[in-house]
Design an enzyme around this catalytic site. Structure first.
Site, PDB file in Angstrom:
ATOM      1  N   HIS A 149       0.824  -1.211   0.000  1.00  0.00           N
ATOM      2  CA  HIS A 149       0.000   0.000   0.000  1.00  0.00           C
ATOM      3  C   HIS A 149       0.859   1.262   0.000  1.00  0.00           C
ATOM      4  O   HIS A 149       1.832   1.365   0.755  1.00  0.00           O
ATOM      5  CB  HIS A 149      -0.922   0.013   1.220  1.00  0.00           C
ATOM      6  CG  HIS A 149      -2.060  -0.949   1.117  1.00  0.00           C
ATOM      7  ND1 HIS A 149      -3.196  -0.684   0.380  1.00  0.00           N
ATOM      8  CD2 HIS A 149      -2.230  -2.187   1.638  1.00  0.00           C
ATOM      9  CE1 HIS A 149      -4.023  -1.715   0.470  1.00  0.00           C
ATOM     10  NE2 HIS A 149      -3.453  -2.637   1.219  1.00  0.00           N
ATOM     11  N   ALA A 196      12.643 -19.442   9.575  1.00  0.00           N
ATOM     12  CA  ALA A 196      11.268 -19.262  10.052  1.00  0.00           C
ATOM     13  C   ALA A 196      11.060 -17.858  10.611  1.00  0.00           C
ATOM     14  O   ALA A 196      11.916 -17.319  11.311  1.00  0.00           O
ATOM     15  CB  ALA A 196      10.964 -20.302  11.125  1.00  0.00           C
ATOM     16  N   ARG A 219      24.903 -16.437   5.851  1.00  0.00           N
ATOM     17  CA  ARG A 219      25.988 -17.166   5.203  1.00  0.00           C
ATOM     18  C   ARG A 219      25.540 -17.643   3.827  1.00  0.00           C
ATOM     19  O   ARG A 219      24.358 -17.614   3.495  1.00  0.00           O
ATOM     20  CB  ARG A 219      26.467 -18.340   6.045  1.00  0.00           C
ATOM     21  CG  ARG A 219      25.544 -19.537   6.136  1.00  0.00           C
ATOM     22  CD  ARG A 219      26.249 -20.659   6.888  1.00  0.00           C
ATOM     23  NE  ARG A 219      25.419 -21.837   7.053  1.00  0.00           N
ATOM     24  CZ  ARG A 219      25.331 -22.838   6.179  1.00  0.00           C
ATOM     25  NH1 ARG A 219      26.005 -22.775   5.035  1.00  0.00           N
ATOM     26  NH2 ARG A 219      24.567 -23.887   6.420  1.00  0.00           N
TER      27      ARG A 219
END
Length: 229
Positions: A149, A196, A219
């Protein structure tokens, strides 16, 4: 124009009729086979064999293409409505687990290439074009959003300022962990791993391991050395 509207309404009626009649037939009662036969009349393309569980919602099926060996599980929603150029294409061997939501807006192309696995509760949304490569693994609760947006004008509500639509590319053999968010304008390079909960707001070089919110590369898979932050 009137003919286009009539054809669109007729197409939608046919889509509703077929998906309503076949969509809820239980899996154990020949449901997938009947759906595979019936849906061929309304999809842009369907390969063989196709496995579609009951409780899957399809909208704008004339813009949806399924390759060979596609698996679509219960609760999935695929929406290609809204524009005649909208397209959702699943390559050969793609699997969509439960409650995956894939949606176009205006003039959107969403392409998921061969042998890619999309875990439960993933959201993939336009209007920017999205390409996910081959052999990718997208973990559950990930969001891939090809829009952002605009909010620079303080005199207008944000919802009236429009959106960007730069698009997203996730190259072959990428693994996105649980709850990753991928934002508009990003390319994730081939063979990369995204940890995650990461928020990917910039390009990731190929064969990178990246984590964090916002994401940073820690890495390379080519080298074991850590990247200085």
């Amino acid at each position: 124009m009137n003919n286009k509207r009539y054809n669109s309404k007729l197409q939608r009626l046919q889509e509703l009729l077929i998906t309503t009649l076949l969509g809820e037939i239980p899996t154990l009662a020949l449901g997938p086979k009947l759906r595979s036969l019936g849906y061929r009349q309304i999809f842009a393309r369907m390969g063989k064999p196709i496995y579609i569980q009951n409780g899957v919602e399809f909208l704008g099926t004339s813009g949806i293409e399924l390759g060979d060996g596609v698996f679509i599980f219960k609760g999935v929603r695929m929406d290609a409505q809204g524009h005649q150029n909208n397209k959702i294409c699943l390559g050969n061997g793609v699997a969509l687990e439960r409650y995956v939501d894939i949606g176009c807006l205006d003039d959107t192309s969403i392409f998921i290439d061969d042998e890619t696995f999309i875990a439960p509760d993933v959201c993939i949304a336009g209007p920017g074009n999205i390409k996910i490569g081959k052999h990718c693994m997208i973990a559950s609760h990930t969001g891939i959003y090809a829009n952002n947006h605009k909010f620079a004008d303080l005199t207008k509500p944000i919802k009236f300022q429009g959106v960007t639509r730069q698009g997203i590319v996730i190259e072959d053999d990428c693994w996105l962990g649980h709850g990753v968010t991928v934002l508009d304008g990003v390319t994730i390079g081939k063979g990369s791993v995204i940890g995650a909960g990461s928020v990917v707001n910039k390009d990731i070089p190929p064969y990178s391991v990246a984590v964090g919110s916002p994401v940073r590369v820690i890495r390379s898979r080519v080298s074991k050395d850590l990247v200085a932050s």
